[in-house]
Design an enzyme around this catalytic site. Sequence first.
Site, PDB file in Angstrom:
ATOM      1  N   LYS A  68      22.033  18.908  -8.145  1.00 53.28           N
ATOM      2  CA  LYS A  68      20.622  19.139  -7.884  1.00 53.28           C
ATOM      3  C   LYS A  68      20.100  19.550  -6.833  1.00 53.28           C
ATOM      4  O   LYS A  68      20.652  19.361  -5.667  1.00 53.28           O
ATOM      5  CB  LYS A  68      19.877  17.671  -8.078  1.00 53.28           C
ATOM      6  CG  LYS A  68      18.481  17.412  -8.222  1.00 53.28           C
ATOM      7  CD  LYS A  68      17.717  16.122  -8.488  1.00 53.28           C
ATOM      8  CE  LYS A  68      17.773  15.480  -7.318  1.00 53.28           C
ATOM      9  NZ  LYS A  68      17.100  14.144  -7.322  1.00 53.28           N
ATOM     10  N   ARG A 111      15.135   8.667 -12.406  1.00 56.71           N
ATOM     11  CA  ARG A 111      16.155   7.816 -11.766  1.00 56.71           C
ATOM     12  C   ARG A 111      16.111   6.882 -10.502  1.00 56.71           C
ATOM     13  O   ARG A 111      16.683   6.053 -10.192  1.00 56.71           O
ATOM     14  CB  ARG A 111      17.468   8.839 -11.676  1.00 56.71           C
ATOM     15  CG  ARG A 111      17.236  10.082 -10.615  1.00 56.71           C
ATOM     16  CD  ARG A 111      17.502   9.481  -9.156  1.00 56.71           C
ATOM     17  NE  ARG A 111      17.996  10.425  -8.403  1.00 56.71           N
ATOM     18  CZ  ARG A 111      17.725  10.458  -6.888  1.00 56.71           C
ATOM     19  NH1 ARG A 111      16.837   9.441  -6.422  1.00 56.71           N
ATOM     20  NH2 ARG A 111      18.413  11.275  -6.140  1.00 56.71           N
ATOM     21  N   ASP A 160      -2.460   2.036  -2.361  1.00 59.90           N
ATOM     22  CA  ASP A 160      -2.317   3.503  -1.989  1.00 59.90           C
ATOM     23  C   ASP A 160      -3.463   3.821  -0.920  1.00 59.90           C
ATOM     24  O   ASP A 160      -4.848   3.285  -0.885  1.00 59.90           O
ATOM     25  CB  ASP A 160      -2.550   4.422  -3.090  1.00 59.90           C
ATOM     26  CG  ASP A 160      -1.972   5.734  -2.737  1.00 59.90           C
ATOM     27  OD1 ASP A 160      -0.996   6.036  -3.366  1.00 59.90           O
ATOM     28  OD2 ASP A 160      -2.463   6.591  -2.022  1.00 59.90           O
ATOM     29  N   GLY A 223      10.935   5.140  -0.237  1.00 64.88           N
ATOM     30  CA  GLY A 223      10.198   6.375   0.117  1.00 64.88           C
ATOM     31  C   GLY A 223      10.913   7.462   1.453  1.00 64.88           C
ATOM     32  O   GLY A 223      11.056   8.604   1.103  1.00 64.88           O
ATOM     33  N   ALA A 224      11.081   6.699   2.432  1.00 62.61           N
ATOM     34  CA  ALA A 224      11.444   7.478   3.715  1.00 62.61           C
ATOM     35  C   ALA A 224      12.986   7.921   3.507  1.00 62.61           C
ATOM     36  O   ALA A 224      13.780   7.177   3.258  1.00 62.61           O
ATOM     37  CB  ALA A 224      11.126   6.426   4.840  1.00 62.61           C
ATOM     38  N   SER A 299      16.724   2.590  -0.176  1.00 58.38           N
ATOM     39  CA  SER A 299      17.566   3.926  -0.915  1.00 58.38           C
ATOM     40  C   SER A 299      16.989   5.039   0.054  1.00 58.38           C
ATOM     41  O   SER A 299      15.885   5.270   0.166  1.00 58.38           O
ATOM     42  CB  SER A 299      16.931   3.864  -2.336  1.00 58.38           C
ATOM     43  OG  SER A 299      16.865   5.048  -2.780  1.00 58.38           O
TER      44      SER A 299
HETATM   45  N1  LIG Z   1      14.982   7.012  -2.578  1.00 57.90           N
HETATM   46  C1  LIG Z   1      14.962   7.973  -3.409  1.00 57.90           C
HETATM   47  O1  LIG Z   1      16.022   8.308  -4.200  1.00 57.90           O
HETATM   48  C2  LIG Z   1      13.623   8.848  -3.595  1.00 57.90           C
HETATM   49  C3  LIG Z   1      13.711   9.893  -4.711  1.00 57.90           C
HETATM   50  C4  LIG Z   1      12.524  10.564  -4.865  1.00 57.90           C
HETATM   51  C5  LIG Z   1      11.485  10.396  -3.940  1.00 57.90           C
HETATM   52  N2  LIG Z   1      11.791   9.644  -2.750  1.00 57.90           N
HETATM   53  C6  LIG Z   1      10.573   9.812  -1.878  1.00 57.90           C
HETATM   54  O2  LIG Z   1       9.414   8.756  -2.379  1.00 57.90           O
HETATM   55  C7  LIG Z   1       8.445   9.212  -1.673  1.00 57.90           C
HETATM   56  C8  LIG Z   1       7.146   9.243  -2.845  1.00 57.90           C
HETATM   57  O3  LIG Z   1       7.531  10.094  -3.755  1.00 57.90           O
HETATM   58  P1  LIG Z   1       6.219  10.714  -4.818  1.00 57.90           P
HETATM   59  O4  LIG Z   1       7.016  11.625  -5.634  1.00 57.90           O
HETATM   60  O5  LIG Z   1       6.031   9.359  -5.528  1.00 57.90           O
HETATM   61  O6  LIG Z   1       5.532  11.001  -4.109  1.00 57.90           O
HETATM   62  P2  LIG Z   1       3.732  11.161  -4.462  1.00 57.90           P
HETATM   63  O7  LIG Z   1       3.294  11.944  -3.391  1.00 57.90           O
HETATM   64  O8  LIG Z   1       3.482  11.337  -5.790  1.00 57.90           O
HETATM   65  O9  LIG Z   1       3.226   9.804  -4.031  1.00 57.90           O
HETATM   66  C9  LIG Z   1       3.018   9.400  -2.814  1.00 57.90           C
HETATM   67  C10 LIG Z   1       1.881   8.335  -2.341  1.00 57.90           C
HETATM   68  O10 LIG Z   1       2.069   7.511  -1.161  1.00 57.90           O
HETATM   69  C11 LIG Z   1       0.597   7.505  -0.841  1.00 57.90           C
HETATM   70  N3  LIG Z   1       0.707   7.040   0.495  1.00 57.90           N
HETATM   71  C12 LIG Z   1       1.106   7.876   1.780  1.00 57.90           C
HETATM   72  N4  LIG Z   1       1.087   7.026   2.774  1.00 57.90           N
HETATM   73  C13 LIG Z   1       0.694   5.606   2.443  1.00 57.90           C
HETATM   74  C14 LIG Z   1       0.583   4.215   3.081  1.00 57.90           C
HETATM   75  N5  LIG Z   1       0.819   4.235   4.246  1.00 57.90           N
HETATM   76  N6  LIG Z   1       0.347   3.331   2.191  1.00 57.90           N
HETATM   77  C15 LIG Z   1       0.205   3.437   0.961  1.00 57.90           C
HETATM   78  N7  LIG Z   1       0.153   4.465   0.202  1.00 57.90           N
HETATM   79  C16 LIG Z   1       0.581   5.710   1.089  1.00 57.90           C
HETATM   80  C17 LIG Z   1       0.259   8.699  -1.013  1.00 57.90           C
HETATM   81  O11 LIG Z   1      -1.171   8.745  -1.088  1.00 57.90           O
HETATM   82  C18 LIG Z   1       0.656   8.988  -2.372  1.00 57.90           C
HETATM   83  O12 LIG Z   1      -0.350   8.807  -3.441  1.00 57.90           O
HETATM   84  C19 LIG Z   1       8.629  10.369  -1.188  1.00 57.90           C
HETATM   85  O13 LIG Z   1       8.729  10.361   0.374  1.00 57.90           O
HETATM   86  C20 LIG Z   1       9.831  11.085  -1.576  1.00 57.90           C
HETATM   87  O14 LIG Z   1      10.542  11.633  -0.688  1.00 57.90           O
HETATM   88  C21 LIG Z   1      12.714   8.981  -2.680  1.00 57.90           C
END
Ligand SMILES: NC(=O)c1ccc[n+]([C@@H]2O[C@H](COP(=O)([O-])OP(=O)(O)OC[C@H]3O[C@@H](n4cnc5c(N)ncnc54)[C@H](O)[C@@H]3O)[C@@H](O)[C@H]2O)c1
Length: 328
Positions: A68, A111, A160, A223-224, A299
């Site tokens: 990917k 996933r 959010d 997320g991070a 994760s």
């Molecule tokens: N662990 C994994 O395998 C994995 C996989 C995919 C994405 N991610 C990560 O997950 C995160 C979310 O991805 P997404 O595609 O859903 O993003 P997205 O942009 O669709 O959603 C993120 C949301 O977080 C909100 N946000 C930002 N700071 C915030 C805070 N302090 N408190 C509450 N809400 C807050 C934003 O307003 C937004 O609505 C990204 O950082 C991405 O890199 C991780």
Amino acid sequence: MVLVLNSTEVRAALPMKEAIRSVEEGFRALGAGRAVVPKRLGISIKEFDGSLLCMPAYITDQEALAVKAVSVYPRNQEKGRPTLSAVAVLLDPRTGEPLAIIEGGALTAIRTGAAVGIATKHMAAEGARRVGIFGAGAVGRAAADAVKEVLGEPVIRVYDLVRARAERFAKEVSRQLDIDASVAADPRDAASWADVIVTATTSATPVFDGRCLGSGAHINAMGANSPDAREVDTATLLRARGRIVLDSKEACMAEAGEILIPMAEGAIRESDIFGELGEVLAKGRAVRRSEKDVTLFKSVGVAVQDAAAAAAVYKIAKAAGIGREIQF
Ligand SMILES: NC(=O)c1ccc[n+]([C@@H]2O[C@H](COP(=O)([O-])OP(=O)(O)OC[C@H]3O[C@@H](n4cnc5c(N)ncnc54)[C@H](O)[C@@H]3O)[C@@H](O)[C@H]2O)c1
């Protein structure tokens, strides 16, 4: 022939129940040494505040060979573009020929939601029902699907930074999943109330204060994924000491600020990490000793999830006639 699947077709061919089943098998294979997953390659696109990751994996007993390419552009939100874009290629392990080209944004969200479901199923306290979701984006949405699968009838509070997004999320989740979902007034309103927390934001700093967590809470920190960014604070890690499970130790030790920052502060040590999700599954190790333990799953995303999900979506789509076949 190569099967091409767009995001709508990925969603149609990979219901969350099937995603949890296949990704759990993928993690189990990883834990049992039946998957090959090299460290992912990354490029930082500093000029545009983005990054590109390349994630290959091979699960030997599922005939799942995939790679990917995924980009993460946190500032895309301001432009109304998705934070994450991706494409996955599934290959035939016998010949190396491509079988499918799969839209990777939907695949990744599903996933990742599946990982939330698996960790919650194996780590949350018995009877957990109240789920606090931070981040009303694509991953938060998939996490809602996943907790519905594993907890039966969850009650969700979503927080959010952009309240309108949380409101839309709560409305859609209530209607589509037929569960009780509402907007949290502030981070504490979700964190101190929840049995299960999912952090799925683009925030680089903690999204709630770990001192307010209830006894027995389970946190999925999704997320991070950089050493200097974290959604979960040191107080939470201290409460989860000894009950911390990682999707990949190698990747988290390189990328997870949730682990690396408290380690640099001297607050936690490597011995405070219980192990990897794959080992927990393959060896049947119980993470939780009591209903009062706070547990944490961190994760950063592992390619074995993509390979398992790509193989599953291909199989289902082929059988159901979903997608288009093209001659290469
Ligand atoms: N662990 C994994 O395998 C994995 C996989 C995919 C994405 N991610 C990560 O997950 C995160 C979310 O991805 P997404 O595609 O859903 O993003 P997205 O942009 O669709 O959603 C993120 C949301 O977080 C909100 N946000 C930002 N700071 C915030 C805070 N302090 N408190 C509450 N809400 C807050 C934003 O307003 C937004 O609505 C990204 O950082 C991405 O890199 C991780």
